[in-house]
Write an enzyme that holds these catalytic residues in place. Structure first.
Site, mmCIF file in Angstrom:
data_model
loop_
_atom_site.group_PDB
_atom_site.id
_atom_site.type_symbol
_atom_site.label_atom_id
_atom_site.label_comp_id
_atom_site.label_asym_id
_atom_site.label_seq_id
_atom_site.Cartn_x
_atom_site.Cartn_y
_atom_site.Cartn_z
ATOM 1 N N LYS A 1 -59.247 14.389 -23.742
ATOM 2 C CA LYS A 1 -59.935 14.335 -22.396
ATOM 3 C C LYS A 1 -60.959 15.108 -22.563
ATOM 4 O O LYS A 1 -61.368 16.020 -23.216
ATOM 5 C CB LYS A 1 -58.796 15.077 -21.395
ATOM 6 N N ASP B 1 -52.656 21.745 -19.427
ATOM 7 C CA ASP B 1 -53.165 20.603 -19.285
ATOM 8 C C ASP B 1 -52.461 19.491 -19.779
ATOM 9 O O ASP B 1 -52.740 18.276 -19.814
ATOM 10 C CB ASP B 1 -54.426 20.709 -20.815
HETATM 11 O O1 C5P Z 1 -51.676 26.797 -20.634
HETATM 12 P P1 C5P Z 1 -52.401 26.947 -21.913
HETATM 13 O O2 C5P Z 1 -51.740 27.178 -23.054
HETATM 14 O O3 C5P Z 1 -53.102 25.754 -21.635
HETATM 15 O O4 C5P Z 1 -53.117 28.198 -21.533
HETATM 16 C C1 C5P Z 1 -53.641 28.982 -22.809
HETATM 17 C C2 C5P Z 1 -54.407 30.258 -21.894
HETATM 18 O O5 C5P Z 1 -55.367 30.038 -21.278
HETATM 19 C C3 C5P Z 1 -53.340 30.939 -21.076
HETATM 20 O O6 C5P Z 1 -52.455 31.903 -21.897
HETATM 21 C C4 C5P Z 1 -54.192 31.718 -20.393
HETATM 22 O O7 C5P Z 1 -54.525 32.856 -21.036
HETATM 23 C C5 C5P Z 1 -55.567 30.873 -20.145
HETATM 24 N N1 C5P Z 1 -55.327 30.149 -19.142
HETATM 25 C C6 C5P Z 1 -55.522 30.730 -17.634
HETATM 26 N N2 C5P Z 1 -55.813 29.660 -16.519
HETATM 27 C C7 C5P Z 1 -55.535 28.290 -16.543
HETATM 28 C C8 C5P Z 1 -55.201 28.033 -17.847
HETATM 29 C C9 C5P Z 1 -55.205 28.717 -19.016
HETATM 30 O O8 C5P Z 1 -55.732 31.656 -17.592
HETATM 31 N N3 C5P Z 1 -55.335 27.750 -15.635
#
Ligand code: C5P
Length: 298
Positions: free
Chosen positions: A10, A142
């Site tokens: 994406k 995501d």
């Molecule tokens: O959800 P994902 O594993 O992709 O997120 C990785 C890290 O990115 C999370 O632990 C967080 O620190 C940060 N994040 C965030 N806000 C979001 C998505 C991700 O702070 N909307």
């Protein structure tokens, strides 16, 4: 029995991080489009002979840097599927990895959704669409977007996803994209930590919604939508990114952006535009180790 699924990358065409949440994540408003470029995941239901480490799910991958243990989102998705359904058939996954990790191209999340879909097919559809969305959203911010198979608006921490209105989708679908990533990646948690430390990069929610509504309700080209307020935090440390983006703009008038938390960047190409001069400049700046790939928004 086995199924083979395409697992797309994406790009974030519009990304406005609007502030921190009580749960430690960030709220955002983003337009995200899947690409016709991505990984391939084969899921083979078997008798468990390949089973390793006490789990009935196993994974092999052609890319040496991709972990194939329980930390991989594919195996976490499989465990989540089993927990949600009670389905207990052993499954071996084979991943052909083309999406570079640490790129902001959603590779891990896309693979997780492909794994959920594969298991749902193999099990005869044990999860209805709404449950599939719930299980996917818990795996990563995501993940939800990859169930839409179309450009979407993402809100909240990424878990609230809705399709773009048809006229806006029509201005995106089929557009050519040139993806390019330096030899290093950027860790998503690091990028969000930098955003917190800098403090001032957030775009107020109302402003983000107004910018998005103006583009969605208007007739401007996709180029006018492109934005990403995670760029300053990343660009401050990884100066190779803004240097190349500025050169692309100066030499070709190309509007280029970073995707998500980086380090991959992209630019949109017009239908008959030759990509070779841009690729040559990217290689001249970032060397042979750079990843360069043409694709289309799908
Ligand atoms: O959800 P994902 O594993 O992709 O997120 C990785 C890290 O990115 C999370 O632990 C967080 O620190 C940060 N994040 C965030 N806000 C979001 C998505 C991700 O702070 N909307």
């Amino acid at each position: 029995m086995q199924v083979t699924l395409f697992s797309p990358a994406k790009v974030n065409l519009f990304l406005a991080v609007t502030g921190r949440r009580a749960d430690g994540f960030h709220d955002l408003v983003s337009v995200v489009a899947p690409l016709d470029f991505g990984d391939e995941l084969v899921a083979e239901a078997g008798d468990g002979r390949r089973e390793t480490g006490g789990s009935r799910f196993s994974l092999t991958c052609d890319h040496p840097e991709v972990p194939t243990d329980g930390s991989n989102l594919i195996l976490r998705a499989a465990e989540a599927f089993a927990a949600a359904t009670g389905w207990n058939t052993p499954v071996h996954f084979r991943l052909t990895k083309r999406i570079p990790p640490g790129a902001g191209l959603g590779g891990g999340s896309s693979n997780a959704v492909a794994a959920l879909r594969a298991l749902n097919q193999l099990s005869g559809g044990l999860l209805v669409a709404s449950r599939l969305r719930e299980v996917a959203a818990k795996l990563g911010s995501d993940c939800a977007l990859f169930l839409a198979d179309a450009p979407v608006v993402m809100r909240g921490r990424g878990d609230r996803v809705e399709p773009l209105p048809a006229p806006a989708t029509a201005r995106l679908r089929g557009r050519r994209v040139l993806l390019f990533k330096p030899s290093f990646g950027i860790s998503t948690p690091w990028a969000y930590q930098r955003l917190i430390a800098r403090g001032g990069d957030y775009l107020p929610l109302g402003e983000a919604e107004n910018q998005l509504a103006a583009w969605v309700g208007g007739e401007a080209r996709a180029e006018e939508l492109l934005a990403n307020n995670m760029e300053p935090a990343a660009f401050e440390k990884y100066v190779a990114l803004p240097l190349l983006l500025a050169k692309l703009r100066r030499e070709f008038g190309a509007v280029a952006r970073m995707s998500g938390s980086g380090s991959a960047c992209y630019t949109l190409l017009s239908d008959n535009q030759a990509s070779d001069p841009l690729v040559a400049l990217i290689r001249a700046c970032w060397g042979a180790g750079a990843f360069v790939q043409e694709a289309r928004l799908s």
